[in-house]
Design a protein around this motif. Structure first.
Motif, short mmCIF file in Angstrom:
data_model
loop_
_atom_site.label_atom_id
_atom_site.label_comp_id
_atom_site.label_asym_id
_atom_site.label_seq_id
_atom_site.Cartn_x
_atom_site.Cartn_y
_atom_site.Cartn_z
N PHE A 180 0.82 -1.21 0.00
CA PHE A 180 0.00 0.00 0.00
C PHE A 180 0.85 1.26 0.00
O PHE A 180 0.48 2.28 -0.59
CB PHE A 180 -0.95 -0.01 1.19
CG PHE A 180 -2.15 -0.89 1.01
CD1 PHE A 180 -3.16 -0.52 0.14
CD2 PHE A 180 -2.26 -2.09 1.69
CE1 PHE A 180 -4.28 -1.33 -0.04
CE2 PHE A 180 -3.38 -2.91 1.51
CZ PHE A 180 -4.39 -2.53 0.64
N LYS A 184 0.34 1.62 -3.65
CA LYS A 184 -0.99 2.17 -3.35
C LYS A 184 -2.10 1.12 -3.48
O LYS A 184 -3.28 1.45 -3.46
CB LYS A 184 -1.34 3.35 -4.28
CG LYS A 184 -0.27 4.43 -4.35
CD LYS A 184 0.06 4.99 -2.97
CE LYS A 184 1.15 6.07 -3.10
NZ LYS A 184 1.56 6.58 -1.75
N THR A 185 -1.73 -0.13 -3.63
CA THR A 185 -2.69 -1.22 -3.71
C THR A 185 -1.97 -2.51 -3.32
O THR A 185 -0.75 -2.53 -3.15
CB THR A 185 -3.27 -1.36 -5.13
OG1 THR A 185 -4.27 -2.38 -5.14
CG2 THR A 185 -2.18 -1.72 -6.13
#
Length: 222
Positions: A180, A184-185
């Motif tokens: 993350f 960002k995922t």
């Protein structure tokens, strides 16, 4: 009467070999003592490692020199350098230090993950970090499976394998946070690894409660 030179059993004079062990018999009064030659395997092992280290260093220097002479820079010779480094870290060091099976596996799987990242970085400069999102989770899942099998197979020393499974669970959870922060995922790989690790810890807490928590307290000095 003759006496066997190996097991010291007395043998009839008409026999040349001991009927018990099959070794040649000699006279009781014979002062000669026959001994089998001893082989110093430790010395041979050290000699083999020294020769292997010399060949590795010589090869790396030779390849780097050829690379500089042809291309005037270090480029493809880095592959050879990395290959020898992986071999010595994953195979040579465990042999020299006489690591246990668990430590052998640790260094081997870490070497596999490092190799995946190296290939990923060389191919596309980690623009698509498949080594982190796919390769490393698959390696960790395989690592967890092997540790689970060894935990069930070993009657003694299970505590070390149980702690290794706990560390992999924590490592997988940390990698979710890194995903993350960095990407960002988070893909399915690290979720599966974390869930698998949680099931391992939960199973150990129920079915090996005393040994598992005892080992945790010992490691944490509680």
């Amino acid at each position: 009467m003759k006496q066997c030179r190996k097991c010291s059993v007395y043998v009839d004079d008409d026999l040349t070999n001991c009927p018990l062990c099959g070794a040649l018999a000699h006279e009781e009064t014979s002062p000669t003592i026959y001994e089998y030659p001893t082989v110093d395997f430790k010395q041979q092992r050290k000699l083999f490692l020294k020769i292997s280290l010399f060949i590795s260093i010589f090869t790396v220097i030779l390849v780097a020199a050829i690379n500089i002479a042809v291309n005037h820079k270090i480029s493809w010779s880095l592959h050879v350098l990395f290959a020898f480094a992986i071999i010595w870290i994953c195979i040579g060091r465990p042999i020299i230090k006489r690591f246990s099976v668990r430590k052998h596996l640790t260094w081997n799987f870490l070497g596999v993950i490092a190799l995946l990242f190296y290939i990923n970085a060389w191919v596309n400069k980690l623009a698509d970090p498949w080594a982190f999102t796919l390769g490393a989770p698959i390696a960790v899942l395989t690592w967890q499976t092997v540790l689970e099998i060894l935990t069930l197979a070993h009657k003694g020393g299970r505590g070390n394998y149980q702690i290794s499974l706990t560390k992999l669970f924590a490592f997988s959870a940390i990698c979710i946070g890194i995903s993350f922060i960095w990407l960002k995922t988070c893909g399915w790989g690290w979720y599966v690894c974390t869930a698998r690790g949680f099931i391992d810890v939960l199973t150990l807490s129920f079915f090996a409660k005393d040994s598992y928590f005892g080992e945790l307290k010992r490691r944490l000095h509680v």
